[in-house]
Design a protein around this motif. Structure first.
Motif, short mmCIF file in Angstrom:
data_model
loop_
_atom_site.label_atom_id
_atom_site.label_comp_id
_atom_site.label_asym_id
_atom_site.label_seq_id
_atom_site.Cartn_x
_atom_site.Cartn_y
_atom_site.Cartn_z
N ASP A 1 37.33 45.07 37.61
CA ASP A 1 38.80 44.93 37.67
C ASP A 1 39.17 43.47 37.43
OD1 ASP A 1 39.07 47.62 38.43
OD2 ASP A 1 38.92 47.14 40.56
N GLY B 1 32.75 46.08 42.37
CA GLY B 1 34.12 46.38 41.95
C GLY B 1 34.70 45.32 41.03
N LYS C 1 40.02 50.61 47.84
CA LYS C 1 39.13 50.07 46.82
C LYS C 1 39.62 50.35 45.39
CE LYS C 1 36.02 53.85 46.02
NZ LYS C 1 34.71 54.23 45.55
N LYS D 1 41.06 48.79 30.93
CA LYS D 1 39.80 48.77 31.69
C LYS D 1 39.47 50.18 32.14
CE LYS D 1 37.41 48.64 35.74
NZ LYS D 1 37.50 49.37 37.01
MG MG Z 1 36.49 50.03 41.11
#
Ligand code: MG
Ligand code: ADP
Ligand code: ASP
Length: 413
Positions: free
Chosen positions: A149, A146, A204, A2
């Motif tokens: 992920d 986010g 984060k 990723k």
């Molecule tokens: Mg991120």
């Protein structure tokens, strides 16, 4: 594999990413790649939605903000093809990545992986835009900020990958944000539980949900940097941070650390209701309506009753929920029977996390003493089995993190 936003920021960066992917394939792996939008792009798209309609429909918001990942997935496939690799993109609705219908914060339910696996087996590199999915009624969803992920961990679980490598702009998980504390140390290993706590209190580097999913599905996750030279050691030699189970860690660590990491979160706001009646049910009249409105409350303090059987109640909510919280509690003023409501969003939550806390006393005391020595006032405290959090003035965030990092003996040479 990723790759996050900074790793995908522009065609030159994407060429570097393609090089890393090609090397993994050349080493004999079948690879699926999950990509983020270019850095800053999702923010830009969110702003367009706000400008178009302040009270935007989350389903249309998802149509707009999912677009950033569509672009980078196509560009990475094109770049890989230009290098002579077989590659194709698989959009969220094509796989599909099935989610619930909670637009803007959808949860992945299943991923159909048959087509994906067949294509990978034929030597094709699969490129999948992160962050996006498909609702039960066939509309585009996104997984919350986010969220790439989480897409990556979900794809890894679906294809039963040997490992899920999260490439980002730092070379692993550190004891605290290395951009705030220069003396932060890189961790070789961190447990799922600790990473889950660290993510949920503000680190984060991984989305909280991705860690929860990895723990549940037993996906091996590694965090590492995409900003590497062509002659850097391959990812199989573990140059990053591995997320491991408690049992695995026991076999690995020479001496166990008391504290694993420190995180700061500037996303909370503090609300105080003064002179609330000190009687059974009073607190329920405050938090009942908030729960009904889907507002999460984090830290809570109720003082002992002063004279007249009245007490102050302080709690925190996310800054995004503050306006709604205020409106709700103003509407309930009679029913709750408080005197004044005082709100403050200039606060930060600082948390120390470590499984060592289970067996060692004095972790919180060290924290309070170190902060007191620097004149930092604590406004609220909360604890869990492996975490202690305090609420302080936002302006003192960086100082507090640095002071605690030193106090727990975590500073790098
Ligand atoms: Mg991120
Ligand atoms: P990506 O775009 O690759 O998803 P993010 O910006 O979401 O990257 O996450 C990486 C950032 O997380 C780093 O640049 C770093 O500033 C921040 N961060 C916060 N806490 C930590 C930590 N404990 N260890 C490493 N990075 C951290
Ligand atoms: N692009 C999305 C975001 O900025 C998802 C991600 O990058 O993980 O939130």
């Amino acid at each position: 594999m990723k790759f996050g936003g900074t790793s995908m920021a522009g065609t030159e960066r994407i060429r570097r990413v393609a090089g890393i992917v090609r090397r993994q394939q050349a080493a004999g792996h079948e690879v699926a790649v999950v990509v983020s939008a270019m850095a800053g792009e999702t923010d830009r798209l969110v702003n367009f939605c706000r400008e178009a309609n302040a009270l935007y429909d989350p389903a249309e918001y998802d149509v707009v903000v999912a677009a950033g990942e569509q672009i980078t997935s196509g560009l990475l496939a094109l770049t890989l093809q230009a290098m002579g690799c077989k590659a194709r993109s698989w959009l969220g609705w094509q796989l599909p990545v099935r989610t619930d219908d909670a637009h803007a914060k959808a949860r992945i339910e299943t991923i159909d992986s048959d087509g994906l696996i067949a294509s990978m087996k034929s030597g094709e590199i699969a490129v999948i835009p992160g962050f996006q999915g498909l609702s039960p009624d066939g509309r585009v969803t996104t997984l919350g900020r986010g969220g790439s992920d989480t897409s990556a961990v979900a794809v890894a679980a679906a294809v039963q990958a040997d490992r899920c490598d999260i490439y980002t702009d730092v070379d692993g998980v550190y004891t605290t944000d290395p951009r705030i504390v220069a003396k932060a140390r890189k961790l070789k290993y961190v447990t799922y539980e600790e990473m889950l706590e660290l993510a949920s209190v503000g680190s984060k580097v991984l989305q909280t949900r991705s860690v929860g999913l990895a723990m549940k599905e037993r996906v091996r996750v590694q965090v590492l940097s995409s900003f590497i030279d062509d002659d850097a050691p391959p990812a199989d030699d573990l140059p990053g941070t591995m997320i491991v189970s408690d049992e695995e860690l026991e076999g690995l660590e020479m001496e166990s650390q008391l504290i694993t990491g420190i995180a700061a979160d500037k996303n909370e706001a503090k609300v105080t209701l003064t002179r609330v009646a000190d009687r059974p049910g009073a607190v329920a009249t405050i938090f009942g309506p908030l729960a009904a409105a889907n507002i999460n409350v984090d830290m809570i303090i109720q003082n002992v009753a002063k004279d007249k059987g009245e007490t102050d109640v302080t709690f925190t909510v996310t800054r995004a929920d503050l306006a709604r919280t205020q409106a709700l509690l103003e509407g309930q003023k009679e029913a709750i029977g408080y005197f004044r409501m005082i709100c403050d969003s200039k606060v930060a939550k600082i948390s120390v996390v470590g499984v060592g806390m289970r067996s060692h006393a004095g972790v919180a005391a060290t924290m309070f003493r170190a902060l007191a020595e620097r004149g930092i006032n604590i406004q609220a405290i909360s604890t869990s089995e492996i975490k202690t959090s305090v609420l302080i003035d936002e302006d003192e965030t960086e100082l507090a993190v640095r002071v605690l990092h030193t106090a727990y003996g975590m500073d790098a040479e």
